[in-house]
Motif scaffolding. Structure first.
Motif, mmCIF file in Angstrom:
data_model
loop_
_atom_site.group_PDB
_atom_site.id
_atom_site.type_symbol
_atom_site.label_atom_id
_atom_site.label_comp_id
_atom_site.label_asym_id
_atom_site.label_seq_id
_atom_site.Cartn_x
_atom_site.Cartn_y
_atom_site.Cartn_z
ATOM 1 N N ALA A 156 1.315 -1.916 35.070
ATOM 2 C CA ALA A 156 0.315 -0.852 35.026
ATOM 3 C C ALA A 156 -0.650 -0.937 36.198
ATOM 4 O O ALA A 156 -1.347 0.015 36.488
ATOM 5 C CB ALA A 156 -0.445 -0.906 33.711
ATOM 6 N N ASP A 157 -0.689 -2.094 36.871
ATOM 7 C CA ASP A 157 -1.602 -2.277 37.996
ATOM 8 C C ASP A 157 -1.027 -1.737 39.298
ATOM 9 O O ASP A 157 -1.627 -1.901 40.358
ATOM 10 C CB ASP A 157 -1.952 -3.760 38.165
ATOM 11 C CG ASP A 157 -2.978 -4.225 37.143
ATOM 12 O OD1 ASP A 157 -3.105 -5.431 36.958
ATOM 13 O OD2 ASP A 157 -3.633 -3.353 36.541
ATOM 14 N N THR B 240 -0.407 7.445 33.174
ATOM 15 C CA THR B 240 -1.306 8.601 33.256
ATOM 16 C C THR B 240 -2.735 8.225 33.607
ATOM 17 O O THR B 240 -3.352 8.833 34.496
ATOM 18 C CB THR B 240 -1.286 9.379 31.925
ATOM 19 O OG1 THR B 240 0.071 9.662 31.587
ATOM 20 C CG2 THR B 240 -2.050 10.682 32.053
ATOM 21 N N ASP B 241 -3.273 7.224 32.941
ATOM 22 C CA ASP B 241 -4.674 6.858 33.183
ATOM 23 C C ASP B 241 -4.888 6.411 34.627
ATOM 24 O O ASP B 241 -5.840 6.837 35.291
ATOM 25 C CB ASP B 241 -5.125 5.761 32.214
ATOM 26 C CG ASP B 241 -5.260 6.273 30.786
ATOM 27 O OD1 ASP B 241 -5.345 7.506 30.610
ATOM 28 O OD2 ASP B 241 -5.255 5.441 29.849
ATOM 29 N N ALA B 242 -3.975 5.542 35.110
ATOM 30 C CA ALA B 242 -4.114 5.039 36.484
ATOM 31 C C ALA B 242 -3.921 6.167 37.491
ATOM 32 O O ALA B 242 -4.637 6.248 38.501
ATOM 33 C CB ALA B 242 -3.106 3.915 36.729
ATOM 34 N N ALA B 243 -2.963 7.058 37.229
ATOM 35 C CA ALA B 243 -2.716 8.178 38.133
ATOM 36 C C ALA B 243 -3.928 9.102 38.183
ATOM 37 O O ALA B 243 -4.332 9.562 39.261
ATOM 38 C CB ALA B 243 -1.478 8.948 37.677
ATOM 39 N N MET B 244 -4.514 9.378 37.022
ATOM 40 C CA MET B 244 -5.689 10.243 36.985
ATOM 41 C C MET B 244 -6.853 9.623 37.754
ATOM 42 O O MET B 244 -7.561 10.316 38.492
ATOM 43 C CB MET B 244 -6.096 10.517 35.532
ATOM 44 C CG MET B 244 -5.147 11.446 34.787
ATOM 45 S SD MET B 244 -5.551 11.584 33.018
ATOM 46 C CE MET B 244 -7.185 12.335 33.087
ATOM 47 N N GLU B 245 -7.028 8.319 37.597
ATOM 48 C CA GLU B 245 -8.122 7.654 38.303
ATOM 49 C C GLU B 245 -7.921 7.712 39.809
ATOM 50 O O GLU B 245 -8.876 7.900 40.569
ATOM 51 C CB GLU B 245 -8.246 6.189 37.839
ATOM 52 C CG GLU B 245 -8.828 6.043 36.443
ATOM 53 C CD GLU B 245 -10.175 6.745 36.284
ATOM 54 O OE1 GLU B 245 -11.057 6.561 37.148
ATOM 55 O OE2 GLU B 245 -10.337 7.497 35.300
#
Length: 451
Positions: A27-28, A324-329
């Motif tokens: 995820a990183d 999704t969360d990492a991409a959005m950030e």
């Protein structure tokens, strides 16, 4: 050796910890496809990705993809369940990819809402509208421009050429060949340049060959107004097969009052590119012509007083395979803290679709105007052109349009444009081979065949 329940529990716990650790490592790292693949532009994107990692701990793998390969690469990756997290893509893919399930439109819409939808150019958002959401996050864009000799317009007391009527009034006042041509229109039918210029002029008068259900016959009265206008600017142009090359050369030589061009002319106008120098005087590095130039992005015809700009917009698409969360950030970072760097990749062709934020509604457009442009020499646009002109450049994206976008028929419209049927018939009309009614009928007949 027989394991005790406690040992089994410990081992299971350790295995779970390893799995969770592996997942957290995975995820990183997110993958980012970009069509800005030139080494200098890649380096700038990597620099922003490194800063994002320093701030968030998430690594962004910047992966160059040739623009002509983007569609097939995305389709193959989607079939394999191996899409990247974020894709920098052209307008043409926004709605088809949303419909195919490639894009996470909910994530893109949430990013826009968190950044503030009112901070984005309305035209750029409207082009990617999809089922009450936005398919992808607008990043940058440019609008086609009427480039004109503001000094000559001012001397003659002429209005800026932002309407068919004002352009035709300027032709009457300034057309004096061979010293000065009123316009240099596009007449070479097999050049995409003519297609872009004509679409701009048709949009200006509210004319389109596509509706929600596909082909829609061109309105004869409105199209006749377009044809008459295009004939007028062509008759005030030099003879021959004209496209972007002649229009730039004649304007740079001080022999054209008006042309239609992309913003990529702006650094050349100011003598910053040796391969395309102004020849209006003996100094190829002179900024003299830039100082005499004005631009108009929104053009209007008699049947469409609100007018329109022909725009090309690029987007960040968050995919349905993404973390999704990492991409959005990452997208939020690239459109906020890192937005000036995003625009710095090629400022002359990357107008800010997000002018500012809640704290300062113009912070990004101001920063963009100070970014250096040019090839052999560098200078910021804000140093080369007056603020009113900078505002006009950025403002065009508010009303940017393209055939078929609002109707969800961009793919069909693109095929119609690529068929060059409009180019061929318009050329027949301006050469006097057919009248307006026959020209409209011929275009409708040809465009109806495009599937």
């Amino acid at each position: 050796m027989k394991l005790t329940p406690k040992a089994v529990k410990l081992m299971l716990g350790s295995s779970l910890a390893v799995v969770l650790t592996a997942l957290s490592v995975q995820a990183d790292t997110i993958r980012f496809w970009t069509t800005e693949e030139q080494p200098e532009r890649l380096a700038k994107q990597q620099e922003m990705a490194d800063q994002f990692k320093a701030e968030t701990g998430t690594t962004v793998e910047v992966i160059p993809v040739t623009e002509s390969d983007l569609g097939t690469r995305a389709t193959a990756a989607f079939a394999a369940g191996d899409l990247p997290d974020v894709v920098y893509h052209t307008l043409q893919y926004a709605l088809p990819w949303a419909e195919a399930g490639i894009l996470d439109t909910e994530a893109a819409t949430e990013v826009i809402e968190e950044l503030g939808a009112d901070t984005f150019a309305p035209g750029a958002l409207a082009m990617a509208a999809f089922n009450d959401e936005t398919a992808s996050v607008p990043v940058d864009g440019w609008t086609q421009m009427v480039v004109y000799r503001k000094d000559l317009f001012d001397e003659a007391g002429l209005e800026a050429p932002d309407s068919f009527a004002d352009i035709q009034a300027a032709l009457e006042a300034l057309h004096n060949p061979p010293e000065m041509y009123g316009f240099v229109s596009a007449t070479k039918v097999d050049e995409n340049f003519m297609s872009q210029v004509l679409e701009h002029v048709f949009l200006a008068n509210g004319v389109s060959p596509v509706g929600p259900d596909g082909f829609q016959p061109l309105d004869e009265a409105k199209t006749t107004e377009v044809l008459d206008f295009y004939k007028a600017i062509s008759e005030a142009s030099p003879p021959g097969e004209l496209y972007w090359k002649q229009s730039r050369e004649l304007y740079f030589d001080g022999k054209a009052a008006m042309i239609i061009w992309s913003p990529f002319i702006l650094d050349e106008l100011a003598g910053l590119r040796d391969s395309a120098p102004p020849t209006i005087n003996d100094d190829p590095t002179s900024r003299d012509l830039a100082g005499k130039t004005g631009i108009v992005t929104k053009l209007s015809g008699p049947s469409n007083p609100d007018g329109a700009a022909w725009g090309d917009v690029r987007y960040f698409g968050i995919t349905n395979d993404a973390d999704t969360d990492a991409a959005m950030e990452f997208v939020k970072y690239a459109m906020d803290q890192g937005y000036t760097q995003t625009l710095a990749i090629a400022p002359e062709g990357k107008f800010p679709v997000r002018r500012g934020n809640a704290d300062n509604p113009t912070v990004f457009s101001e920063a963009w105007a100070e970014l250096p442009v040019g090839v052999d020499r560098k200078a910021p646009l804000g140093e080369l052109y007056e603020q009113a002109m900078i505002d006009e450049i950025v403002g065009g994206l508010d009303v940017a349009q393209r055939w078929g976008v609002a109707e969800g028929q961009l793919a069909l419209a693109s095929k119609m444009i690529n068929s060059q049927a409009v180019n061929r018939v318009v050329r027949q009309y301006i050469d006097g081979e057919i009248d307006a009614a026959a020209a409209v009928a011929a275009m409708n007949e040809e465009l109806a065949k495009v599937q």
